[in-house]
Each structure stands twice: as structure tokens, then as C-alpha cells.
Design a protein around this motif. Structure first.
Motif, PDB file in Angstrom:
ATOM      1  N   SER A 284      37.273  55.164  38.145  1.00 48.53           N
ATOM      2  CA  SER A 284      37.181  53.932  38.330  1.00 48.53           C
ATOM      3  C   SER A 284      38.678  53.519  37.467  1.00 48.53           C
ATOM      4  CB  SER A 284      36.253  53.630  36.995  1.00 48.53           C
ATOM      5  OG  SER A 284      36.018  52.143  36.982  1.00 48.53           O
ATOM      6  N   VAL A 285      38.850  52.212  38.027  1.00 48.15           N
ATOM      7  CA  VAL A 285      40.121  51.350  37.506  1.00 48.15           C
ATOM      8  C   VAL A 285      40.261  51.482  36.069  1.00 48.15           C
ATOM      9  CG1 VAL A 285      41.651  49.389  37.647  1.00 48.15           C
ATOM     10  CG2 VAL A 285      40.316  50.211  39.766  1.00 48.15           C
ATOM     11  N   PHE A 286      41.375  51.860  35.298  1.00 47.99           N
ATOM     12  CA  PHE A 286      41.361  51.822  33.900  1.00 47.99           C
ATOM     13  C   PHE A 286      40.284  52.494  33.353  1.00 47.99           C
ATOM     14  CE2 PHE A 286      44.898  48.553  34.343  1.00 47.99           C
ATOM     15  CZ  PHE A 286      45.876  49.156  33.473  1.00 47.99           C
TER      16      PHE A 286
ATOM     17  N   GLY B 293      33.555  47.721  41.303  1.00 43.19           N
ATOM     18  CA  GLY B 293      33.488  48.040  39.838  1.00 43.19           C
ATOM     19  C   GLY B 293      34.993  48.177  39.206  1.00 43.19           C
ATOM     20  N   GLY B 294      35.075  48.619  37.882  1.00 39.49           N
ATOM     21  CA  GLY B 294      36.275  48.916  37.786  1.00 39.49           C
ATOM     22  C   GLY B 294      36.547  47.772  36.538  1.00 39.49           C
ATOM     23  N   HIS B 295      37.550  48.301  35.625  1.00 38.25           N
ATOM     24  CA  HIS B 295      38.147  47.403  34.693  1.00 38.25           C
ATOM     25  C   HIS B 295      39.390  46.961  34.582  1.00 38.25           C
ATOM     26  CE1 HIS B 295      34.379  49.597  32.920  1.00 38.25           C
ATOM     27  NE2 HIS B 295      34.379  48.504  32.222  1.00 38.25           N
ATOM     28  N   GLU B 296      39.761  45.968  33.698  1.00 36.67           N
ATOM     29  CA  GLU B 296      41.138  45.504  33.370  1.00 36.67           C
ATOM     30  C   GLU B 296      41.518  46.212  32.266  1.00 36.67           C
ATOM     31  OE1 GLU B 296      42.602  43.588  35.186  1.00 36.67           O
ATOM     32  OE2 GLU B 296      41.262  42.155  36.074  1.00 36.67           O
TER      33      GLU B 296
ATOM     34  N   ARG C  36      37.916  44.380  30.215  1.00 36.64           N
ATOM     35  CA  ARG C  36      37.163  43.586  30.989  1.00 36.64           C
ATOM     36  C   ARG C  36      36.802  43.968  32.392  1.00 36.64           C
ATOM     37  NH1 ARG C  36      40.320  38.944  32.146  1.00 36.64           N
ATOM     38  NH2 ARG C  36      42.259  39.986  31.418  1.00 36.64           N
ATOM     39  N   HIS C  37      35.802  43.366  32.847  1.00 42.09           N
ATOM     40  CA  HIS C  37      35.389  43.945  33.967  1.00 42.09           C
ATOM     41  C   HIS C  37      35.880  43.355  35.208  1.00 42.09           C
ATOM     42  CE1 HIS C  37      31.127  45.154  32.460  1.00 42.09           C
ATOM     43  NE2 HIS C  37      31.950  45.816  32.067  1.00 42.09           N
TER      44      HIS C  37
END
Length: 516
Positions: A151-153, A115-118, A122-123
């Protein structure tokens, strides 16, 4: 009327205010269970200035309960950290930089799932719900009672954290869940750390908040109860149950806000000398200057909202030996251990009494102290505090110094390099006054992709969101204004990435006993 209470390591201070007018102020010893000290403080106010409990519109409390629990590594719940980051973010597992004793105290377990986002939303990868269920099942078998989800970002997009929380709640219906997007700022490990700390304190928070509430209602006061936050604003008891980490720096923050009101200065250095430590911070526009770097709490790096405060181990209860003052203190046992109270320990309070700066206890019990020792101790205190004030300055401009707290009698009338030291009226209970006059705030801290020609619209939207958050938290809409704003372009990211932070503050919307 409103009541402000500040619970310190040595003293519990309380004030009764009518608007900004101080009607009564008391200083009592902090008790081991804390709540009975609060009951005694409210009784002291009633004795000093009788009042009808129904006339009190709100009670504000600043407490050291939670930071103390973390520092002492006690009463922490078994906690798991679930990080949504794979295939990225796997090189440093959760709690990698934690002291071993704290990992043991929280029975720390870490889980990594996809999981996580930029930064632009964006995924990195789609959330793998099966992995989340498997992790939650393992947590249940391990006896985990509190879960921190990161979660990232996620401050940019929290959708994966919210969905993971739903899955974990279905698997572990009794577990308390903390989401990093609601607690920390940009910076994965530090935000995750802050969230794990919050999760570990959730059970204690419910117990402590219930105890504080019962101590207030036991005094016949039915007004709403609020707790002080790190940034000088207030949170209600439900918020405090969910986010105990937000109270960590409420002590020095309350003192600084109280100093601003009492001195009439909205930009100054504040030296709060308590029973155990001296906390030095800087006020900017009436609010504490916030730390711009990671803040280490009990050996753990975090990045949630914290004031920029430097603390040294000098206070009224500091032990004096061989010309050194502190850093250890007798704390709330001052009234039994200090010489002026018939004890056998030489403390900074004894030095202040011997020098004629304070009238506490029995002065005859310190009449034998060597004058050279007394002068050397006071000089050492002044030099150490002056050094900290100098380190807090960020420009060549002179910075007025306001001294508050009961222990500020230890300071001279002038500090080297800083000039005159101001001690406003009621300086000894500035912390309780700061709690009583605290306002409601809302903050946005996010990375935005700013399209060409859209900068003003993005900034306006961020400011409006901060205002909306303040109103939702209980601020009177007509009083809310933006008090702090930062806009920092991030050139190493594509798409005109800009980190925008906006903070809005307004007066607490109070109602009377009839709901008006």
C-alpha cells in the motif's frame, strides 16, 4: 557454548564458541543439498573438540540458499502482487522493471485496487474491499500460492495492508501473505519488489528452514536455531519462514562482524575472500555500513536493509586463464578440479600454493607453473581488490583493512593506497564466528510529521520503538542500545516531514536445556 555456521557457495564453515573463545573451527565443502554439509561440519567440531550437545545454548546459521534460488530463478512459488494505490500509482504496474525470466519463474500477476495513504497518514482513497475480494478470487483461479500486498506509504500507516491481508486470507486460506510495511522502506516500487521477492520465496523458506533444523537436531542438539540477517543481527526460525529475503546478504555481513570481533577494530574496511567472490564492506561502530541507495538483487531494484558491499569475481576457486583471474569459479568442486587436488583446471588456489602462500593439496602438482604467470596473477588480484577498497572509502581518513576468509591468502601484506593488511587469528572462519556472536536487533524507519516543539518527543518515541522491537525479537533488555540513528528533514513535503531511522541492538537472551 554456541555454534556458528556459515554456508557459502564453496565452503561450509563452523565454529564452537564458549563466550568469545573459539574452542574448535572446521571448514568443509558445501554439498549440493547443503544440509549434509552442515551435518558434516557439526561432526567435524565434535571430532576436534568433543562436547555435550546439551551444553550448546544456540546455533546460528548464515545461508546463501535464498539469494541463490532467486539468482537462479528456481523453486519460486506462483506469486501475485496486490497494490493498494488507486486512483494514484497506476502508471507503473507491479513487476514493471523485472527481468522477463523472473516474472515467468514466479508466474507473476499484478492487481491494482483503491486505497493507500499520504505521507502523513491521510487516506488517498478508502480501501475497496470488494475489489480486494475480486482480485483474490482471480488469484485462486490462477493457482497463486503466495501474495505480496503493498500500500502507498504503508510504513507510515499499515491499516489497509492489514485489512487486505485478512480479506485475502479468507478467500485463499492456504496462501502465504507478505506485507510490504514489514519488509521494505519508503519508496513504493522498490518496497513492492522486495515484498514480491519475499513472497516468491516463502514456500522454499519453510522447506529450507525445516531442513536446517533437522540437520541440527540430527546432531543431538536441542538448542534454538537462529538465522543471520542482512544487518548483522539474528532472527528465529519462525521469522525466517516469513521473511526469507532478510537473509540475502548474511554471508558478507557475518564475515564483517567476525572481522570486527577478531581484529578488535570497530571501524575498518573488510575484505572477505571466499571461494567464488571477494566481498568488500565497511564496518562502522562494529556493524556493516548499510546501503543508502536502492540495492539491485538479480536485476530487481529493492530497498530493504542491505549492507553496502561491493563484490568482485575473485576467490580461491576462480579460474585463471590468459593472465585473467575469474570471474567464473569452480565453486564447491575446487577439491576435484584444482591442479593441487589432481584436477585439470588452473585456479587462484593453485596460484597461492605455487607462490608459497598456502599449503593445500599437493604442491608438486603446481611446481611447473611459470613464475611470471604466478606473479602476474597475484598482482592482478591485489590491484583489483585495492581498487574496490578505494571505491568504498567515503572520506580522506585512512581506513584500516582486515582480510578474512580462506581465500585471503591471495592478498599481499600491503594493498596500494590502503597500507597494511591485517589477518587476525581464525581469519579463515570469520564468517562462522560472525554468525555465532550475532546479536538481536530492532529497527524503525518512518516519515513523521514533527510538530513545532515536539522534535525530542518524536525522536524518543522512535528510539523506544526500536528498543521494544529488539526486546520482542529476543534481546536481553538490559543490553539493548541504539547503535545507529538518522534524522533527515524532507523539505518538499508539508508539515515538517522528517524521515527518522533508529536501530537498536542487544545480546541474545539465552536459556539452558532446563529453560534457565
Amino acid at each position: 557454548m554456541r555454534i556458528g555456521i556459515d554456508v557459502g557457495g564453496t565452503n561450509t564453515d563452523a565454529v564452537l564458541l564458549d563466550g568469545r573463545q573459539v574452542l574448535a573451527a572446521v571448514k568443509t565443502s558445501t554439498t549440493a543439498d547443503v544440509t549434509s554439509g552442515i551435518v558434516a561440519a557439526i561432526a567435524g567440531l565434535q571430532e576436534q573438540r568433543p562436547f555435550d550437545p546439551a551444553d550448546v545454548r544456540a546455533v546460528m546459521i548464515g545461508t546463501t540458499h535464498f539469494i541463490n534460488a532467486l539468482v537462479e530463478a528456481r523453486r519460486l512459488a506462483p506469486t501475485a502482487a496486490l497494490r493498494l494505490s488507486l486512483p494514484a500509482g497506476a502508471s507503473l504496474p507491479p513487476m514493471v522493471d523485472w527481468p522477463g525470466r523472473l516474472i515467468e519463474a514466479v508466474s507473476g500477476r499484478g492487481y491494482l485496487v483503491h486505497g493507500g495513504h499520504e505521507f502523513d497518514g491521510r487516506h488517498i482513497a478508502e480501501l475497496d474491499e470488494a475489489e480486494v475480494r475480486k482480485a483474490a478470487a482471480d488469484m485462486g483461479r490462477a493457482g497463486v500460492r503466495s501474495v505480496a500486498i503493498t500500500s502507498v506509504f504503508s510504513p507510515v500507516n499499515a491499516e489497509f495492508e492489514a485489512r487486505a491481508a485478512e480479506i485475502v486470507a479468507a478467500e485463499l486460506p492456504d496462501a502465504a501473505i507478505s506485507l510490504s510495511s514489514e519488509i521494505g522502506r519508503i519508496g513504493l516500487l522498490e518496497r513492492e519488489n522486495a515484498t514480491i521477492i519475499n513472497a516468491a520465496l516463502r514456500e522454499l523458506a519453510a522447506h529450507i528452514v525445516d531442513g536446517l533444523a533437522s540437520s541440527v537436531t540430527g546432531a543431538g542438539i536441542t538448542a534454538p536455531l537462529y538465522l543471520s540477517q542482512n544487518d548483522g543481527t539474528l532472527m528465529d526460525v519462525d521469522f525466517a519462514r516469513r521473511y526469507p529475503v532478510a537473509t540475502f546478504a548474511s554471508g558478507p555481513t557475518n564475515s564483517m562482524r567476525g572481522a570486527a570481533v577478531l581484529s578488535g577494530l570497530d571501524t575498518c574496511a573488510v575484505v572477505d575472500v571466499g571461494g567464488t567472490t571477494s566481498d568488500v564492506g565497511v564496518l562502522r561502530h562494529g556493524f556493516p555500513r548499510e546501503a543508502t541507495t536502492d540495492v539491485t538483487v538479480a536485476g530487481i531494484r529493492t530497498n530493504f536493509r542491505m549492507p553496502d558491499v561491493l563484490s568482485i569475481g575473485i576467490g580461491g576457486g576462480s579460474r585463471v586463464r590468459d593472465g585473467a583471474v575469474g570471474p567464473d569459479s569452480v565453486g564447491y568442486e575446487l577439491t576435484s578440479k584444482a591442479l593441487v587436488f589432481g584436477g585439470g583446471t588452473l585456479t587462484a588456489t593453485d596460484i597461492a600454493v605455487a607462490a608459497g602462500r598456502a599449503e593445500i593439496g599437493d604442491p608438486s602438482l603446481v611446481a611447473h607453473l611459470d613464475k611470471g604467470l604466478v606473479e602476474a596473477a597475484l598482482r592482478r588480484i591485489a590491484d583489483d581488490v585495492a581498487d574496490v577498497v578505494e571505491r568504498m572509502r567515503t572520506s580522506a581518513e585512512p581506513l584500516p583493512v582486515v582480510a578474512v576468509g580462506g581465500g585471503s591468502v591471495l592478498l599481499p601484506d600491503e594493498l596500494a593506497g590502503a597500507g597494511e593488511v591485517r589477518r587476525p587469528e581464525h581469519y579463515a572462519v570469520a564468517n562462522a564466528i560472525g554468525a555465532a556472536i550475532a546479536q538481536i536487533g530492532g529497527e524503525v524507519d518512518r516519515v513523521y510529521a514533527v510538530e513545532p516543539g515536539r522534535r525530542d518527543a518524536v525522536v524518543d518515541a522512535a528510539k523506544q520503538e526500536a528498543v521494544d522491537r529488539a526486546v520482542a525479537a529476543g534481546a536481553s533488555p538490559s543490553t539493548v542500545q541504539i547503535v545507529d540513528f538518522d534524522e533527515v528533514p524532507i523539505p518538499y513535503l508539508p508539515g515538517n516531514a522528517t524521515r527518522i531511522r533508529a536501530k537498536a541492538v542487544g545480546e541474545l537472551q539465552l536459556t539452558d536445556a532446563k529453560g534457565r
